[in-house]
Design a protein around this motif. Structure first.
Motif, PDB file in Angstrom:
ATOM      1  N   MET A 172       0.860  -1.179   0.000  1.00 23.11           N
ATOM      2  CA  MET A 172       0.000   0.000   0.000  1.00 23.11           C
ATOM      3  C   MET A 172       0.896   1.228   0.000  1.00 23.11           C
ATOM      4  N   CYS A 173       0.445   2.294  -0.661  1.00 26.21           N
ATOM      5  CA  CYS A 173       1.281   3.488  -0.820  1.00 26.21           C
ATOM      6  C   CYS A 173       0.482   4.756  -0.584  1.00 26.21           C
ATOM      7  N   ASP A 174       1.187   5.807  -0.185  1.00 24.69           N
ATOM      8  CA  ASP A 174       0.573   7.129  -0.146  1.00 24.69           C
ATOM      9  C   ASP A 174       0.209   7.531  -1.559  1.00 24.69           C
TER      10      ASP A 174
ATOM     11  N   LEU B  34       1.075   8.761  -7.023  1.00 28.93           N
ATOM     12  CA  LEU B  34       1.594   7.540  -6.401  1.00 28.93           C
ATOM     13  C   LEU B  34       2.975   7.799  -5.800  1.00 28.93           C
ATOM     14  N   ARG B  35       3.074   7.621  -4.482  1.00 32.32           N
ATOM     15  CA  ARG B  35       4.376   7.773  -3.818  1.00 32.32           C
ATOM     16  C   ARG B  35       4.849   6.393  -3.368  1.00 32.32           C
TER      17      ARG B  35
ATOM     18  N   ILE C   4       9.865   6.554  -6.237  1.00 31.77           N
ATOM     19  CA  ILE C   4      10.036   6.422  -7.682  1.00 31.77           C
ATOM     20  C   ILE C   4       9.420   7.629  -8.387  1.00 31.77           C
ATOM     21  N   LYS C   5       9.846   7.894  -9.596  1.00 32.67           N
ATOM     22  CA  LYS C   5       9.322   9.021 -10.361  1.00 32.67           C
ATOM     23  C   LYS C   5       7.942   8.665 -10.921  1.00 32.67           C
TER      24      LYS C   5
ATOM     25  N   HIS D 147       4.045  13.864  -0.747  1.00 31.11           N
ATOM     26  CA  HIS D 147       4.994  14.501  -1.666  1.00 31.11           C
ATOM     27  C   HIS D 147       5.415  13.536  -2.768  1.00 31.11           C
ATOM     28  N   ILE D 148       5.204  13.956  -4.005  1.00 32.61           N
ATOM     29  CA  ILE D 148       5.457  13.107  -5.170  1.00 32.61           C
ATOM     30  C   ILE D 148       6.790  13.470  -5.817  1.00 32.61           C
TER      31      ILE D 148
END
Length: 754
Positions: free
Chosen positions: A42-44, A49-50, A65-66, A356-357
């Protein structure tokens, strides 16, 4: 699928079940290899997508990741458009599938109680209906891609100060009318698969162990069938958490939760059946992930960057565009323009913290405007508040030489972020000074704002136009240029009120509260509900936004003039583009209770439709209202209640710009319980049918005109005075004034309470 869960529960060992109640590490659920139970990531990601592949953290410190950075929630809400959120949900779902992410942590549904909350850029609105509708669209779209949504932070996480151990204290009605409805809509309409409980307490009980929130309301009242995960580090007492309905503790990997849960089982404080119920929901999530996992076909992030730009265009709000001889916006390509300000070269396009991305690229306004041969002057340093005289004079000189000056201003990273609240609502001093100086030499002055929250604009009357880009994502510069030069027509509307000054805001005296203990003394009067009730002037009202064209509203029709609260009612009106360019307008529907016996807001948003129109084109828009459109939360029954009476259906371009109005009468299908005593006043008889019948009998003597001579002597107000005094008398006092015996009065009370 539930059968598979039951079968798996029978195969798992107790230790394996305990392990599944907390994460394997910072971002993953625990796996059980021998049974083929995978670990799910699971991700922020409220607005991108962070995903962290190396060292992990929850505050955006370590690099991820970018990916593509989209506009933040505060920007997206200003689109007033469910389609915008559907597009975002689909795009994020595709990115998650490509990166093997099973759940995205978002959207954030906390209300904007104060403009000073440092995390407001991650939240939609001050209005629960708007936030809930947009969240539902996003969740449905994301989950169609096979990726679970996790709405947060449940509940009343409205400040960053002492957020991990503070308490949000409020009455029951305020909680249910303002701070819960967006979550309710996310559950009932969006069908969110997960809910994240907040760090804070509500009325002294931490959300991670709050049975009222996690079980009584979320599961029993709303029918939620997903799983509850903690905010990272929000778990408190293991036993209380299990019994409250908490499923998954994050982060994991340290063994502390497992050890505490095992000890609780051994001591009998927690039962195996309770653990099974908790684990079952986690297993369901894991099996859903397995079933919906798609083959990785890659992702075109250039395509998604274009989407980010389109969303930023749709959500920008033209706050002001004055006209004397001609409006300064859109800028004619024949005009010589200068862009001024550090944000023109390096825009602030997102907030700081867990959302923050690591954007794959960022397009500035200066870069996007190359084809227009725009001049540039830096004007100020974004990292400081102190004015640089050389930069100021350089900018003033450039402004003098131009036909139009555009200053790019706003809030720097140090002013708003997760982890701390704002200290004030001001722009940096050097930016205000720059704008003031330029206004002295350039009448065609435009200000473009970047930021996730309302800002005080002391120079507002000195500039011709203000375009708010919010935190508009990585393509915010390109979007701003498209709007400035009229390639697109601004169509956003403010999802929160901008007050004239900070002391005007509803929570000013109670935010953030001593030691994070916040008393919500403003009750249900938050946002526009407060300003409307106080008839207070604001800088910009809720729902406000200008356009390069004009719209006419007409032909409001409500299909029924009288209805029961069990019925729905269809409302239509027409909207026409009376200007010369294509544009979009957000038609807003508000409901106003005209004769309520309880305290209610002046008006409340209960519908919105964004429609696009060519010049001279007219369309009909439609709304459907139901019981909740007219109801308030009644604490006597702990549920929503419609009081019989007249309601105004108001159609407007903002909460302060009402264009059309019709009245409907709504009859309640229920009667509130009321317990009478001899201390109940006579007027309370109006609250029930039995009581009204008794009151009619008691009022008969007053209707015969027996005291007319007394009224003549006491003056014109005597009749009103007597009626008011009579209605406010305790029933028991009629023994002295009404010629009734105590036994008769006791019998009346007894009959009323049957």
């Amino acid at each position: 699928m539930r059968k598979k869960v039951e079968e798996m529960l029978n195969m798992l060992t107790l230790d394996e079940k305990i392990a599944l109640c907390s994460g394997a590490d910072f971002w993953h659920t625990e796996k059980v290899e021998r049974l083929g139970i995978p670990s799910v990531m699971m991700c922020d990601g409220p607005h991108g997508l962070r995903k962290q592949e190396g060292e992990s953290d929850h505050m955006g410190i370590h690099e991820s990741i970018k990916t593509v950075c989209y506009p933040s929630a505060s920007a997206l809400a200003s689109g007033f458009d469910e389609n915008v959120l559907e597009q975002l949900g689909e795009a994020l779902g595709r990115e998650c599938q490509a990166e093997d992410v099973g759940m995205l942590l978002g959207p954030g549904l906390n209300m904007k109680r104060s403009p000073l909350c440092g995390r407001n850029f991650e939240y939609f609105s001050e209005d629960p209906y708007l936030a809930g509708k947009l969240a539902g669209a996003y969740i449905r779209s994301l989950q169609k891609q096979g990726v679970a949504a996790c709405v947060k932070h449940f509940a009343a996480n409205n400040q960053e100060t002492m957020r991990m151990n503070g308490s949000s204290n409020m009455d029951e009605r305020t909680l249910h009318e303002i701070y819960l409805p967006a979550f309710e809509m996310a559950v009932k309409e969006g069908k969110t698969r997960s809910v994240m409980c907040a760090y804070n307490a509500v009325n002294g009980e931490f959300c991670s162990e709050n049975k009222m929130l996690l079980t009584d309301i979320l599961r029993k009242k709303w029918g939620f069938d997903g799983f509850v995960v903690t905010d990272w580090g929000a778990a408190k007492d293991v036993v209380k958490g299990i019994r409250a309905g908490l499923n998954l503790v994050m982060p994991g990997g340290y063994g502390t939760h497992e050890a505490a849960l095992k000890a609780a089982l051994e001591s009998g404080k927690v039962t195996k059946s309770e653990v099974d119920a908790i684990v079952a929901d986690v297993l369901q999530f894991i099996f859903d992930y397995q079933e919906q996992k798609q083959e990785n076909t890659g992702i075109d992030r250039e395509e998604l960057a274009k989407l980010s730009e389109e969303l930023a265009v749709q959500c920008a709000v033209l706050l002001k565009n004055d006209s004397c001889d001609e409006k300064v916006l859109p800028i004619s390509t024949e005009k010589k323009a200068v862009f001024i300000g550090a944000f023109a070269e390096k825009p602030r396009y997102q907030g700081s913290g867990s959302s923050h991305i690591n954007a794959n690229r960022v397009t500035s306004a200066l870069e996007a405007a190359k084809k227009y041969c725009v001049a540039y002057a830096k004007g100020y340093h974004a990292e400081t508040e102190s004015a640089d005289e050389e930069l100021v004079q350089e900018a003033v000189k450039a402004a003098k030489q131009a036909d139009v000056a555009v200053v790019f201003a706003g809030l720097p990273d140090s002013f708003e972020s997760e982890g701390f609240d704002r200290e004030h609502d001001q722009l940096p001093d050097n930016q205000n000074r720059l704008i003031e100086e330029i206004s002295e030499v350039q009448k065609n002055l435009v200000v473009v704002l970047h930021g996730g929250s309302p800002m005080h604009l002391p120079w507002l009357k000195k500039v011709k136009a203000v375009l708010c880009m919010h935190l508009g994502g990585q393509q915010v510069g390109a979007a701003a240029v498209r709007l400035l030069y009229g390639q697109d027509n601004p169509s956003g509307k403010l999802a929160e009120t901008w007050a004239k000054k900070l002391p005007d805001t509803p929570a000013y005296l109670n935010f953030p509260g001593p030691d994070g203990i916040a008393d919500y003394c403003e009750r249900i009067y938050m946002g526009y509900r407060y300003y409307d009730k106080k008839e207070m002037d604001v800088q910009f009202p809720f729902g406000h936004g200008c356009s390069y064209t004009d719209f006419a509203y007409s032909d409001l029709k409500v299909e029924k003039s009288t209805l029961s609260d069990t019925e729905t009612v269809r409302v239509t009106c027409k909207i026409k583009n009376t200007g010369s360019v294509y544009g979009k307008e957000v038609v807003q529907l508000y409901v106003r209770d005209l004769e309520s016996s309880v305290d209610r807001p002046v008006r409340e948003l209960k519908g919105f439709v964004k429609t696009d129109l060519n010049p001279n084109q007219e369309k009909q828009v439609e709304f459907l209202l139901d019981k909740r459109s007219f109801a308030y939360y009644e604490t006597k029954i702990h549920d929503w209640y419609v009081e019989s009476g007249d309601f105004a259906i108001e159609i407007g371009a903002s909460s302060r710009d009402i264009r059309l109005r019709e009245i409907v009468h709504v009859d309640s299908s229920a009667e509130l319980p009321y317990h009478y005593t001899l201390e109940s006043n006579v007027g309370s008889l109006l609250k029930t049918a039995k009581g009204r019948a008794v009151l009619e009998q008691l009022m008969l003597p007053m209707s015969k005109g027996e005291e007319e001579s007394t009224f003549d002597v006491l003056g014109e107000g005597a009749a009103k005075m007597q009626q008011r005094m009579f209605l406010e008398m305790p029933l028991g006092i009629l023994e002295s004034f009404g010629g009734m015996t105590r036994e008769q009065l006791m019998q009346i009370v007894q009959d009323l309470n049957k």
